[in-house]
Design an enzyme around this catalytic site. Structure first.
Site, PDB file in Angstrom:
ATOM      1  CE1 TYR A 141      -3.216  -2.788  -0.034  1.00  0.00           C
ATOM      2  CE2 TYR A 141      -3.847  -2.244   2.199  1.00  0.00           C
ATOM      3  CZ  TYR A 141      -4.013  -3.001   1.059  1.00  0.00           C
ATOM      4  OH  TYR A 141      -4.987  -3.968   1.019  1.00  0.00           O
ATOM      5  CE  LYS A 191       0.902 -17.782  -2.801  1.00  0.00           C
ATOM      6  NZ  LYS A 191       0.081 -19.001  -2.684  1.00  0.00           N
ATOM      7  CG  ASP A 223      -2.517 -20.079  -0.719  1.00  0.00           C
ATOM      8  OD1 ASP A 223      -1.744 -19.961   0.248  1.00  0.00           O
ATOM      9  OD2 ASP A 223      -2.225 -20.720  -1.747  1.00  0.00           O
ATOM     10  CG  ASP A 247      -7.224  -4.191   3.812  1.00  0.00           C
ATOM     11  OD1 ASP A 247      -8.234  -4.137   4.536  1.00  0.00           O
ATOM     12  OD2 ASP A 247      -7.050  -3.443   2.832  1.00  0.00           O
ATOM     13  CG  ASP A 251     -12.773  -6.455   5.824  1.00  0.00           C
ATOM     14  OD1 ASP A 251     -12.291  -5.907   6.844  1.00  0.00           O
ATOM     15  OD2 ASP A 251     -13.350  -5.819   4.923  1.00  0.00           O
TER      16      ASP A 251
END
Ligand code: NAD
Length: 360
Positions: A141, A191, A223, A247, A251
């Site tokens: 980001y 990852k 994943d 992020d 959620d």
């Protein structure tokens, strides 16, 4: 203890839920004989109206002086078309930056009374009690180079995922500290089978783990983590993750709790000489213009943020536990707002706040 707290109610239901959270904060401070020093500042749309800017200098000064900041939410529909600099949300990013908070903590737990509010089967969600620690100021980001440009007759978009050793070290240390006071287990998300960035992440997390021999560490690919959060959320205690993965996963974690109105959050920075962490506490939800001004917002996310403040900024675990117990008691009584109660007469925001104080 002296508790010097800045209150930033913000916009819409932010102001409504914060009022109830402050009631709880004042009550617990009295009950446990702490000296509470409250100040109040402007942030977001209300600040634009009164001062022309979403984060006035006066608010910055108050935040730097306070031990901890409790925020409601920002955002007003009238600013939806405004340029980014003039939007209430700019105030939120600004205050996070001013305070230097680099880790976002989201406790996710299932409450017995809300098991049916989760879209998952009860036996999967029951007993969930984790905290997601998301790095907040680095990663893709913020990385450069970034942008969209033309190149050889083609349009190309670039973002850069970047972390330094020290950025990973500080957030990893925080996760291990938290785990020490919980079930002593950190699961680090990456990852690393594909990304060099994740390989560094994993290497540094392993190095930090050596400082915390009493805490177990395991690693999970992002994943698989997305899948395990749904299949077996109880397996997680402290989930440590970089910015973008966090992020998305936080959620997903939010669904486990039943309603967005339930979720507290804490954004934490460095430790002060007193040992307390710099902290900004806020419910996860926004200003909810659709229900603002109607006294029907669920204040539990804001009240839970008070519990998080007691625990993380002040190290007052008994006070935090008392608030969480009171929330659970009110949930069990069924005295809850409309988002948690499809039938019957729902309680108002104010009635729920009063019920938490009564339970305390
Ligand atoms: P939102 O979280 O405000 O609302 C989403 C939905 O959830 C709405 O239907 C709302 O009524 C409901 N809801 C949210 N909180 C609730 C509560 N406590 N009790 C009951 N129902 C609740 O998200 P949005 O609608 O996408 O955004 C509205 C405004 O809030 C926008 O301006 C957005 O930028 C801002 N926002 C601010 C923050 C923040 O301040 N941290 C976070 C998210 C969104």
């Amino acid at each position: 203890m002296r508790l010097n707290v800045l209150i930033l109610p913000g916009d819409g239901i932010g102001a409504e839920v914060t009022r109830e959270a402050v009631k709880v904060l004042e009550h617990v401070a009295r009950q446990f004989q702490h000296q509470l020093l409250l100040s109040e500042g402007l942030l977001g749309g209300v600040a634009i109206h009164q001062t022309g800017t979403p984060l006035p200098q006066e608010t910055v000064d108050l935040a730097l002086k306070a031990d901890a900041t409790l925020m409601g939410a920002v955002g007003l529909p009238e600013f939806d078309q405004a340029p980014p600099e003039k939007r209430p949300e700019k105030g939120l990013l600004g205050i996070r930056k001013v305070l230097g908070v680099y880790a976002n903590l989201r406790p996710v737990r299932s409450y017995k009374a809300l098991l049916d509010s989760s879209p998952l089967k009860n036996h999967l969600v029951d007993g969930t009690d984790m905290i997601i620690v998301r790095e907040l100021t680095g990663g893709i980001y913020y990385g450069t180079p970034r942008g969209i440009h033309e190149e050889g007759g083609e349009t190309r978009a670039v973002n850069t995922m970047t972390y330094t050793r020290s950025e990973i070290q500080r957030v990893a240390r925080m996760a291990f500290h938290l785990a020490r006071n919980r079930r002593k287990k950190v699961t680090s998300v990456d990852k690393s089978n594909v990304l060099e960035n994740s390989q560094l992440w994993r290497r540094v997390v392993v190095e930090i783990a050596a400082e915390f021999s009493d805490v177990a560490l395991d690693h999970i690919l992002v994943d698989n983590c997305a899948m395990q959060l749904i299949l077996n959320p109880r397996r997680f205690d402290v989930l440590l993750t970089e910015n973008m993965f966090g992020d998305i996963l936080s959620d997903e974690g939010a669904v486990l709790a039943g309603s967005i109105g339930m979720l507290p959050s804490a954004s934490i920075g460095d430790r002060k000489p007193s040992g307390a962490w710099v902290g900004l506490y806020e419910p996860v939800h926004g200003s909810a213009p659709d229900i603002a001004g109607q006294n029907k917002a669920n204040p539990f996310g804001a009240v839970g943020s008070v519990a998080a403040m007691f625990e993380y900024s002040f190290g007052l675990k008994a006070e935090a536990a008392a608030v969480n117990r009171a929330v659970e008691e009110v949930l069990n009584s069924g005295n809850v707002t409309a988002d948690l109660k499809p039938g019957g007469r729902p309680a108002t925001t104010e009635e729920v706040g009063d019920a938490v104080v009564a339970a305390l």
